[in-house]
Scaffold this motif. Structure first.
Motif, PDB file in Angstrom:
ATOM      1  N   GLU A  19       3.934   5.841  -5.666  1.00 27.24           N
ATOM      2  CA  GLU A  19       3.781   5.976  -7.117  1.00 27.24           C
ATOM      3  C   GLU A  19       2.689   6.983  -7.472  1.00 27.24           C
ATOM      4  N   ILE A  20       1.578   6.926  -6.735  1.00 23.78           N
ATOM      5  CA  ILE A  20       0.468   7.849  -7.007  1.00 23.78           C
ATOM      6  C   ILE A  20       0.926   9.295  -6.790  1.00 23.78           C
ATOM      7  N   LEU A  21       1.677   9.522  -5.722  1.00 22.40           N
ATOM      8  CA  LEU A  21       2.112  10.893  -5.425  1.00 22.40           C
ATOM      9  C   LEU A  21       3.099  11.400  -6.475  1.00 22.40           C
ATOM     10  N   CYS A  22       3.945  10.515  -6.976  1.00 29.02           N
ATOM     11  CA  CYS A  22       4.840  10.928  -8.066  1.00 29.02           C
ATOM     12  C   CYS A  22       4.016  11.372  -9.274  1.00 29.02           C
ATOM     13  N   GLU A  23       3.005  10.586  -9.580  1.00 28.62           N
ATOM     14  CA  GLU A  23       2.228  10.866 -10.782  1.00 28.62           C
ATOM     15  C   GLU A  23       1.450  12.185 -10.679  1.00 28.62           C
ATOM     16  N   SER A  32       0.831  -1.203   0.000  1.00 28.31           N
ATOM     17  CA  SER A  32       0.000   0.000   0.000  1.00 28.31           C
ATOM     18  C   SER A  32       0.868   1.256   0.000  1.00 28.31           C
ATOM     19  N   LEU A  33       1.937   1.241   0.780  1.00 28.06           N
ATOM     20  CA  LEU A  33       2.823   2.410   0.832  1.00 28.06           C
ATOM     21  C   LEU A  33       3.541   2.598  -0.512  1.00 28.06           C
ATOM     22  N   TYR A  34       3.950   1.492  -1.103  1.00 34.88           N
ATOM     23  CA  TYR A  34       4.616   1.593  -2.400  1.00 34.88           C
ATOM     24  C   TYR A  34       3.682   2.214  -3.444  1.00 34.88           C
ATOM     25  N   ASP A  35       2.447   1.702  -3.468  1.00 35.89           N
ATOM     26  CA  ASP A  35       1.457   2.255  -4.412  1.00 35.89           C
ATOM     27  C   ASP A  35       1.250   3.751  -4.180  1.00 35.89           C
TER      28      ASP A  35
END
Lengths: 453, 127, 491
Positions: C117-121, C111-114
């Protein structure tokens, strides 16, 4: 649209009131060159049911472990009422109590917290929290340097029995302010600082403060009285970093030595906060009343309203960043309010007696664990001294390898010390709180025995 | 309009200065205390400390603000008004009696660099 | 009444006794006498019902999002979905020890990894660290990364951080914690940074600039590309304060504007609870240039034989990192709530957040303007918030912004942010958020109009407010002069 109430008709009529046709027109001040292009990995929005399925699957993957690890995070009993109350919307969805009249609930609770935490630490004043035990120690160090101008030194004596990650965090947070953290080695037989070995030479430029942990990272008991008096004699302030549950049984920082410590801090997690992979927790920070203007973080004062009724308000705000800006005591604004709400309710439900039982139960269970584990062939107690609710054992092989094998059997078997203390290459830090049953301790020992042979 | 006694000297940072027998006494002006509002705490400089011109030497704190004090002249801090610890409000009540610290100036002609009442009045009016 | 006043000596909530430890006699032979607590511990002695009732009644003295409209500018007080709370508090997440093996944490780590990624995007950046515990720690991290970058290049003459005069006080405080001097940049009458003034102060001593966009004045900084190029040409870097990200989510990205590092207040944009003042979380997201300096730990991903394994990245993986900011890995429970919220929104939902928060703000602004209130920057479009100045009312009627704020409480609305930003006199910074319906906004306008009428006809009604809350205005001066911070030490 999740959590957005507008119907299409309403949207249109609101746009008409503004005098534009499309929502896009409201963004016309963003230069066209900056308008976001479509994302590379679009995500579909999930319903609560769908995201629930995903998260339940993930939570289940992490569930059903048996925990014998401490090292700054402890699995204790949490009364059911604590989180039922703390997640009430009136606490959960309020913000920092800037409008005092509309926040008397949170403000009074925080005043109660300040009183309870001061009492537990034997100190005069407590703030209303920092992020965690590690950042609280960093703030304590900065505070000591500001407060001890007479020492004319920005050096801090930092024993290596202080939590190794806390020491790293302190280094990250204070390194740009010309503060020197000078390490103090432990005695290899006792796992504690030897107060008789402390010598300051004539040329020594002196120190602003000495940090003293209780219990130390190895679970052992530092000679807090002697150390405190020694530091005071040499013009240092004393910073205690302590475990709050232990303080129901052990001498709290306010009682150390002749005068007590100047600043006490630590990790508040044991007081009603779940392990939760390391956060959110909360840091506590207490001090003498005479140092209160150097204390960072929010403070609540009891006062009176226009009709002379009792009330509570944020006070001494001139210390804080929203007024003092670049000269503030710290940059902290949001702290860990909800965690402190839980801790306050926790302390009221446990009371002194409940907390003493929890404290004592953890100590006695760890004694049982020590006996059971050191009875295993080749496992020894590393430091043969009194401990509180954690101790180091030396295994006949690498602790990190053993931990992986225990994990395969759903056991969190402690913390391997080698990465932070290379000299303790087979050292394992273990803990049994009041929650661990005799059967669980026995199960752990049985599995460990099997893994080791 | 706040009170600006004609017999005192002033700094642009709203300190007043009174010279008596080679010592100077420093406080904050009526205008400054009005801006700050109810004063709740005064952090005093250390007696014996050497201070440069415009060096920070204390803080005056109200409920909503905190304002640094600056030395209007270089010199040694020889005395501080300890009474302010218990009654910071006296600065609000009688700003020209509630002095904060005394300096033994390094050079006597430094006084000439300060503003007189007329010049300080202009500073206040320009704000 | 305080919990301490409900206490009765000898009362014990025995449902919370610890099994096996009921005996009063201490069995602590293992602990030397000198190390035991001497003064007995004082805590309230109350029954469980007394405690539950006390803290339930206390909660009822709070305004909160769940009970009241809460248009507190710059704080994004939108609805905190209950689903996020319930799911983040599943036993598997709550029970996990932070030192536990990675194999016992794949669910939370995924969940933290996802979320990384979402915040980068959404920000247009390269890499994320979730470890800062709050916005202020994110700011510290961002500025410390800028410093680490300059230091790594041996560029040690840069000792200054630029901050607009409209900035939140945390910005300069964070810069100072990183050892920088702060130089303020003026803002022009339209709310943009004064570019001429900026050009004059940028130089070889400039380490970087800290900007909030949309700014604290509630407007979009239109010259941001030019600012970025002025800074970059001088060798300085740009730090983005994510306080107002809600207004541009899915519309434009800080990475595209030229920022090098940003922090995100997930308790604002990603709707995690404000909790009476935290816990927040302040992830930092960096571009290629600053990614090596991100704080540790972060979550990494490895594919092993078709299976995805998540692991913590520490010192060995990130040797240039500025280091650790907390004992473990940040406020994981808060980050889980943010992740769940982000998944419920999806990509389209994020853009809707910007659309409707900006729609609500502009609607409310227009209605208040028509009702006779003065806007601080009337010529500009509001973003997700805007400023009303009550300078005229204060001068002509003697009723201040604080009086208005307190009177709003009587009408059942939490007050907007008052006296911030410091540049605008007698100001109310109003942020309705996207989760409020039109009826609520209309009711707020009506209350403001009513208060204006009161200010004209019966000003004491406003100056004496609030009248209907548990207390009337509190004596702040007494609170500070006669410090009472601890019940057990009261005089």
């Amino acid at each position: 649209m999740p959590f957005i109430p507008h119907t299409e008709v309403e949207t249109q009529s609101m746009l008409a009131s503004i005098g534009v046709e499309h929502i896009d027109s409201l963004f016309e001040e963003i230069p066209p060159s900056l308008r976001a292009s479509p994302v590379d990995h679009p995500l579909d929005g999930l319903s609560e049911m769908e995201v629930g399925q995903l998260m339940r699957e993930r939570a289940t993957a992490d569930d059903h472990t048996l925990c014998f690890a401490g090292g700054g995070a402890y699995q204790h009993h949490i009364p059911a009422a604590v989180w039922e109350l703390a997640t009430r919307g009136e606490y959960y969805s309020a913000y920092t109590p800037y409008q005092a009249e509309a926040s008397q609930g949170t403000l009074q609770l925080l005043y109660e917290y300040q009183s309870m935490m001061s009492s537990l630490m034997g100190m005069e004043v407590s703030n209303t929290s920092l992020y965690d035990g590690a950042s609280a120690l960093a703030e304590a160090v900065l505070m000591a340097v500001r407060s001890n101008r007479k020492a004319k030194s920005k050096r801090i004596l930092m024993p290596v029995t202080v939590h190794p990650i806390y020491r790293k965090v302190v280094s990250t947070l204070v390194r740009h302010q010309d503060i020197d953290l000078v390490e103090l080695e432990y005695n290899s037989a006792t796992g504690t600082i030897d107060p008789d070995s402390l010598q300051l030479s004539e040329e020594d430029p002196g120190y602003a403060a000495l940090v003293i942990p209780l219990p130390g990272y190895f679970g052992t008991l530092e000679a807090v009285h002697k150390l405190t008096d020694w530091a005071h004699e040499h013009g240092m302030l004393v910073i205690a970093t302590v475990n709050p549950v232990a303080m129901a049984t052990l001498t709290p920082p306010g009682e150390w030595g002749e005068k007590g410590v100047d600043i006490a801090c630590g990790e508040g997690q044991p007081l009603g906060i779940p392990l939760s992979s390391g956060g959110p927790y909360f840091g506590f920070l207490c001090c003498r009343q005479s140092l209160v203007r150097q204390l960072p973080g929010r403070l609540i004062g009891r006062t009176r309203d226009l009709e002379d009724r009792e009330g509570f308000a944020l006070t001494l705000q001139a210390r804080e960043q929203h007024i003092r800006r670049s000269k503030a005591t710290s940059n902290i604004c949001t702290n860990q309010g909800l965690m402190v709400t839980a801790a306050t309710i926790f302390m009221s439900l446990m009371g002194a007696r409940g907390l003493e039982q929890m404290s004592q139960g953890s100590h006695l269970n760890t004694e049982k664990l020590a006996q059971r584990i050191t009875a295993i062939e080749g496992v020894k107690q590393t430091f043969k001294v009194p401990f509180f609710h954690e101790l180091v054992v030396t295994l006949p092989q690498s602790a990190s390898g053993v931990l992986e094998q225990l994990a395969a059997e759903q056991i969190v078997g402690g913390i391997a010390l080698q990465s932070h203390y290379p000299e303790l290459e087979n050292g394992l830090l273990i803990c049994a709180t009041e929650l661990r049953t005799d059967a669980e301790i026995d199960h752990f020992a049985t599995v460990l025995e099997r893994v080791l042979c | 309009m706040s009170e600006i006694p004609a017999d005192l000297k002033y700094s642009k940072s709203h300190e007043w200065v009174r010279e008596e027998g080679g010592m100077i006494t420093v406080g904050i002006t009526d205008h400054a205390q009005e801006l700050l509002g109810d004063i709740v705490f005064v952090e005093l400089p250390e007696v014996g400390g050497e201070i440069d011109l415009d060096g920070e030497c204390g803080v005056i704190e109200s409920v909503k603000a905190a304002s640094d004090l600056y030395a209007p002249m270089a010199g040694e801090i020889v005395e501080v008004n300890e009474a302010l610890a218990d009654s910071p409000e006296s600065i609000n009540e009688t700003p020209y009696d509630a002095w904060v610290f005394r300096i033994k100036p390094t050079s006597s002609d430094a006084l000439e660099q300060l503003l007189d009442a007329a010049a300080y009045t202009e500073v206040v009016e320009a704000e | 009444m305080l919990i301490f006043e409900r206490s009765e000596a000898g009362r014990f909530n025995s449902a919370q006794r610890i099994a096996g430890q009921e005996s009063q006699a201490l069995r602590l032979e293992g602990i030397p006498q000198a190390m035991r607590r001497k003064n007995s511990l004082q805590l309230p002695e109350v029954s469980e019902l007394q405690s539950v009732r006390h803290y339930t009644q206390l909660s009822q003295k709070n305004f909160s999002i769940d009970t009241h409209f809460y248009p507190l500018g710059s704080c994004t007080m939108k609805y905190n979905p209950r689903g996020c709370n319930t799911l983040a508090m599943l036993p598997g997440f709550l029970g996990r020890h932070p030192a536990g093996s990675e194999q016992l944490g794949q669910g939370v780590m995924a969940s933290l990894y996802d979320l990384q990624e979402i915040l980068c995007e959404v920000t247009g950046m390269k890499a994320t660290s979730l470890s800062p515990a709050a916005g202020a720690q994110g700011e510290f991290a961002g500025v410390a990364m800028i410093r680490a970058y300059h230091d790594a290049r041996g560029d040690e003459t840069r000792n200054e951080i630029l901050v607009p005069d409209a900035a939140h006080g945390t910005n300069p405080a964070s810069a100072v914690m990183c050892g920088y001097a702060v130089k303020e940049i003026p803002t022009n009458s339209e709310g943009d940074v004064d570019l001429d003034a900026l050009r004059k102060v940028v130089g070889p001593q400039t380490a970087g600039i800290m900007l909030t966009n949309p700014s604290t004045l509630g407007v979009f900084e239109r010259k941001i590309e030019e600012i970025a190029s002025i800074l970059h040409q001088a060798g300085g870097l740009l730090y983005y304060d994510g306080a107002n990200l809600n207004a541009i989510l899915g519309k434009t990205r800080p990475g595209d504007m030229g920022f090098d590092v940003i922090h995100i207040n997930v308790h604002k944009t990603f709707s995690t609870p404000h909790g009476g003042g935290g816990p927040g979380a302040g992830p930092v997201v960096a571009n290629e240039r600053l990614a090596p300096y991100l704080p540790i730990p972060m979550v990494g991903e490895e594919k092993i034989g078709g299976e995805t394994i998540y692991r913590w990245l520490g010192e060995e993986d990130c040797p240039q990192s500025i280091g650790r900011l907390s004992a473990w890995s940040g406020n994981v429970g808060v980050l889980l709530r943010a992740y769940i919220y982000a998944r419920m929104l999806g990509t389209e939902g994020m853009e809707r957040v910007a659309n409707y928060s900006v729609l609500n703000a502009n609607y409310l602004m227009k209605r208040l303007q028509k009702a006779g209130f003065t806007l601080a920057i009337p010529q500009r479009r509001a973003t997700h918030e805007f400023i009303v100045t009550l300078k005229r009312e204060a001068k002509e009627l003697g009723v201040s912004a604080m009086d208005f704020a307190k009177r709003l409480l009587d009408y059942g609305h939490h007050a907007p942010t008052t006296y911030f930003p410091l540049l605008v006199p007698e100001c109310l910074l109003i942020e309705p958020t996207e989760t409020e319906d039109r009826e609520t906004l209309d009711a707020f306008v009506e209350a403001m109009v009513t208060i204006l009428g009161e200010a004209e006809n019966s000003p004491d009604q406003v100056k004496g407010a609030p009248w209907t809350l548990p207390v009337r205005r509190l004596d702040d001066v007494r609170a500070a002069r006669e410090l009472d911070l601890n019940w057990y030490q009261r005089d």
